[in-house]
Motif scaffolding. Structure first.
Motif: not given
Length: 567
Positions: A199-200, A202-204, A206-207, A255
């Motif tokens: 999840e971490n 994926k968040v990065k 997506n950013h 990030e």
């Protein structure tokens, strides 16, 4: 897991100024007492002190104000006190600082989590309200007790504080036999860690996808902008775009800093867990060494080693060094948390400024024209760096999905039909042996999630339940040391019982003399095994279970635990 053994129970009545102490040892422990002598109340007090809610007689609950239970787990000695809803855990040995107060709380699930940590139980549960909690004592001990009432008509349902847990029967059935035991729940925790990492990432990712899309969209100018004038921006807009560029880079950098610190925190927590385990092993070694002579036989390799004061001091030094390292790691984790908080604050401030700049640019009439200037002055570099970072993250995500698949395969192996069949077969072999001795047909056996289904009524029902509990106990003894190496049996009242049932209970006791385990038996009559039992407690008088003689001593014991313990 290590061996679990109950050592002593003390109950104190401040109202009556009286108390009772019962000592226990390995092997068979017998409590003999007729109706109304307090036998069942004492036995129930064992589990009540651990946090299992039981149905006491109303008089007993009003009389007893303090409960103390002493137990060992592995090489360490512990004590739990309970007064109404307040639980206090003390560690009595395995350290050089005397008594340590591990926890004092009136929050049942906080106490349960600490108790499960001591026992090395990783099992987690979901409440009916959707809250994730650790296993609780009544869930862990549900098969370790046959109470005098419901215990002879149902299996593993003697405690009243279990039914708010989702799938409490199925999960504990599988845990107690080892089908989905510690290895299973450790793998589940590994899976949760991998999912968090995914999840971490994926968040990065997506950013960066949003960033690259934004760069691509902003690089496309509307038709008709072919006049040089349209590509010229005034200074204020140019400065805003330059600042936006800086903020975009800061955002990416922040990030990265946060992600790196989170990884570092994860690694430090793993180190902390590892060193805690090392300290426990060293403390066990030290306790073991103190109990031996100047020459010690290693229980693992079988060789003789010197056990002089010098060797013991070296172990103490190692414990002190490890504790110092624990202290340093906790300080590092605190510093990491402070840095993370600071970075999150900076990130929030930068995001607010970033949005403000974007709003300002949108207000400018020449925003579209400045995009060309901005792109020409550095967007290519940003695009290149963004694509490189995106590729790294995609590779990392692919690796994490591979890691997740491996853990999921491991979890599936715990649910295989072959494994279920093997465990059922082994458990049935012990169950069959006891069923034959209590004169119940073997055709009675029918398991559902490793637990005998109860379809029969009449005089055979108590014998089937008894045989199952004893069979499960012997099965777990055969598996090795664990928290399931004890069994508490409160035999039914003689009144109304078929004589054959009572005789069958006694006939099986020879299997319960094994010193590898511990059995506590409450009975109204002599069993014929009193001489072979490790302890025998006789309760002779109705409603006179509590004694005044040791009241002051027991109150002092209780108070000294709090006075002499270190936080």
């Amino acid at each position: 897991m290590e061996r679990f053994m109950i050592k002593k129970l003390i109950v104190i009545s401040d109202i009556e100024k009286a108390s009772r102490e019962v000592n226990f040892d390995k092997g068979l422990n017998i409590i003999i007492g007729g109706n109304k002598t307090g036998k069942s109340s004492l036995i129930k007090s064992i589990f009540y002190t651990f946090g299992c809610e039981v149905k006491f007689e109303s008089d007993w609950k009003k009389l007893i104000s303090k409960y103390i239970i002493y137990f060992s787990y592995g090489m360490n000695e512990y004590c739990i006190t309970r007064s109404t809803k307040i639980f206090t855990i003390f560690k009595l040995s395995g350290n050089s600082n005397g008594i340590i107060k591990v926890q004092e709380t009136d929050v049942f699930h906080d106490y349960s989590r600490t108790f499960m940590d001591i026992l090395g139980v990783s099992m987690d549960c979901l409440t009916t309200k959707g809250k994730m909690i650790s296993a609780t004592p009544p869930l862990l001990f549900r098969f370790q007790y046959i109470d005098q009432d419901i215990g002879w008509s149902k299996i593993g349902e003697s405690f009243t504080n279990m039914k708010y847990i989702e799938q409490w029967k199925s999960n504990t059935n599988k845990y107690v036999v080892g089908f989905q035991g510690e290895d299973y729940y450790t793998a589940r925790q590994e899976l949760n860690i991998v999912k968090d990492k995914i999840e971490n990432t994926k968040v990065k990712l997506n950013h960066f996808n949003e960033l690259l899309k934004s760069i691509d969209d902003n690089s496309k100018l509307p038709d008709g902008l072919n006049n040089e004038h349209n590509y010229t921006a005034n200074n204020s807009t140019r400065l805003l775009f330059e600042e936006l560029n800086v903020k975009e880079k800061e955002k990416i950098e922040r990030e990265g800093q946060i992600y790196s610190l989170k990884n570092l925190r994860y690694e430090k927590n793993l180190e902390l867990t590892s060193i805690k385990s090392l300290v426990k092993e060293l403390e066990d070694d030290h306790t073991f060494a103190l109990e031996q002579n100047d020459t010690i036989k290693c229980p693992f390799c079988g060789y003789d080693h010197e056990n002089t004061m010098i060797e013991r001091i070296e172990i103490v030094k190692d414990i002190q060094s490890a504790n110092q390292l624990l202290k340093q790691l906790r300080q590092e984790l605190k510093r990491i948390e402070e840095e993370l908080d600071s970075l999150h604050d900076k990130k929030s401030q930068e995001e607010r400024r970033y949005k403000l700049i974007k709003n300002e640019i949108e207000k400018k009439q020449d925003a579209t024209s400045i995009i060309k200037t901005f792109r020409d002055e550095g967007k290519k570099e940003l695009l290149k760096n963004g694509i490189a970072e995106k590729n790294k993250l995609e590779t990392k995500l692919s690796q994490e999905f591979g890691e997740k698949a491996l853990v999921e395969d491991k979890l599936k192996s715990f649910d295989s039909k072959k494994r279920r069949t093997e465990i059922n077969k082994k458990l049935k072999s012990f169950f069959e042996k006891i069923l034959a001795e209590v004169n119940v047909p073997l055709s009675t056996i029918k398991f559902s999630d490793f637990v005998q289904t109860l379809n029969k009524l009449g005089s055979e029902l108590p014998r089937i339940i008894y045989a199952y509990h004893v069979g499960l106990y012997l099965y777990n003894l055969d598996r090795g040391r664990s928290v399931f190496n004890f069994l508490v049996i409160d035999t039914p009242n003689q009144q109304g019982q078929v004589l054959k049932n009572l005789q069958n209970i006694d006939s099986v006791l020879r299997h319960l003399l094994l010193e590898e385990g511990q059995v506590i038996l409450g009975t109204e009559r002599l069993t014929g095994y009193e001489e072979e039992a490790s302890t025998v407690t006789q309760l002779d008088y109705e409603r006179r279970c509590l004694l005044a003689e040791q009241y002051e001593h027991h109150v002092n014991v209780y108070e000294n635990l709090y006075r002499e313990s270190l936080e």
